[in-house]
Design a protein around this motif. Structure first.
Motif, PDB file in Angstrom:
ATOM      1  N   LEU A  77       9.867   5.378   2.601  1.00 28.93           N
ATOM      2  CA  LEU A  77       9.340   4.322   3.450  1.00 28.93           C
ATOM      3  C   LEU A  77      10.086   4.350   4.771  1.00 28.93           C
ATOM      4  O   LEU A  77      11.146   4.976   4.890  1.00 28.93           O
ATOM      5  CB  LEU A  77       9.490   2.953   2.778  1.00 28.93           C
ATOM      6  N   TYR A 113       4.452   7.511   0.005  1.00 30.35           N
ATOM      7  CA  TYR A 113       4.975   6.683   1.089  1.00 30.35           C
ATOM      8  C   TYR A 113       4.558   5.238   0.864  1.00 30.35           C
ATOM      9  O   TYR A 113       3.370   4.949   0.697  1.00 30.35           O
ATOM     10  CB  TYR A 113       4.453   7.138   2.454  1.00 30.35           C
ATOM     11  N   ASP A 130       3.596   2.515   2.524  1.00 29.88           N
ATOM     12  CA  ASP A 130       3.091   2.293   3.872  1.00 29.88           C
ATOM     13  C   ASP A 130       3.341   0.862   4.324  1.00 29.88           C
ATOM     14  O   ASP A 130       3.678   0.613   5.475  1.00 29.88           O
ATOM     15  CB  ASP A 130       1.598   2.617   3.904  1.00 29.88           C
ATOM     16  N   GLU A 131       3.168  -0.081   3.414  1.00 29.20           N
ATOM     17  CA  GLU A 131       3.367  -1.477   3.788  1.00 29.20           C
ATOM     18  C   GLU A 131       3.663  -2.309   2.552  1.00 29.20           C
ATOM     19  O   GLU A 131       3.066  -2.134   1.494  1.00 29.20           O
ATOM     20  CB  GLU A 131       2.121  -2.027   4.485  1.00 29.20           C
ATOM     21  N   VAL A 144       0.651   5.659  -0.039  1.00 28.27           N
ATOM     22  CA  VAL A 144      -0.186   6.823   0.228  1.00 28.27           C
ATOM     23  C   VAL A 144       0.508   8.032  -0.374  1.00 28.27           C
ATOM     24  O   VAL A 144       1.698   8.254  -0.129  1.00 28.27           O
ATOM     25  CB  VAL A 144      -0.396   7.029   1.741  1.00 28.27           C
ATOM     26  N   SER A 146       0.861  -1.183   0.000  1.00 28.64           N
ATOM     27  CA  SER A 146       0.000   0.000   0.000  1.00 28.64           C
ATOM     28  C   SER A 146       0.895   1.230   0.000  1.00 28.64           C
ATOM     29  O   SER A 146       1.932   1.269   0.658  1.00 28.64           O
ATOM     30  CB  SER A 146      -0.936   0.006   1.212  1.00 28.64           C
TER      31      SER A 146
END
Length: 133
Positions: A100, A66, A68-69, A53, A51
């Motif tokens: 990140l 970013y 995120d994961e 953002v 994910s």
């Protein structure tokens, strides 16, 4: 291997893996937010997801994406799925700044991100990739 962006019509691909990982039902109210990018890598089963953002441009600072994961199921690790997701991301967000946060003790993740061109910005936690070949 297929990488699919999850939006409302494909949410079912993510609901099951989210529940397996967290033991909680998925509650997504912003799945169609244009600043949220959720992808899964799958074939007959889902192997992982990422994910991102988008943090919009503010003043003189350009927009930043970013990561995120990035998650690959343990039984699917070391098979190239993380690299496939990152390669997809590099092409999809070509020319954008990506950032990140990574745990400096997570040697496998650090190696993977460095392999894909991310550089440490500070004390092993923040990494960034400004441009793509």
């Amino acid at each position: 291997m297929v990488i699919t962006r999850i939006q409302k019509d494909k949410l079912h691909l993510f609901e099951e893996i989210y529940y397996k990982r967290t033991s909680k039902p998925l509650k997504v109210t912003n799945i169609n937010d244009p600043n949220l990018f959720l992808y899964v890598i799958h074939e007959e089963e889902v192997y992982g997801w990422m994910s991102l953002v988008k943090v919009p441009k503010v003043g003189y600072r350009d927009a930043i994406y970013y990561l995120d994961e990035l998650y690959v199921y343990p039984n699917a690790q070391n098979k190239g799925y993380g690299s496939q997701l990152l390669s997809f991301m590099k092409e999809r967000f070509k020319g954008e700044t990506l950032r990140l946060i990574v745990d400096k003790e997570n040697r496998n993740a650090l190696h993977l991100y460095k392999k894909h061109g991310f550089e440490v910005m500070s004390e092993g936690y923040y990494m960034e990739r400004k441009t793509y070949e």
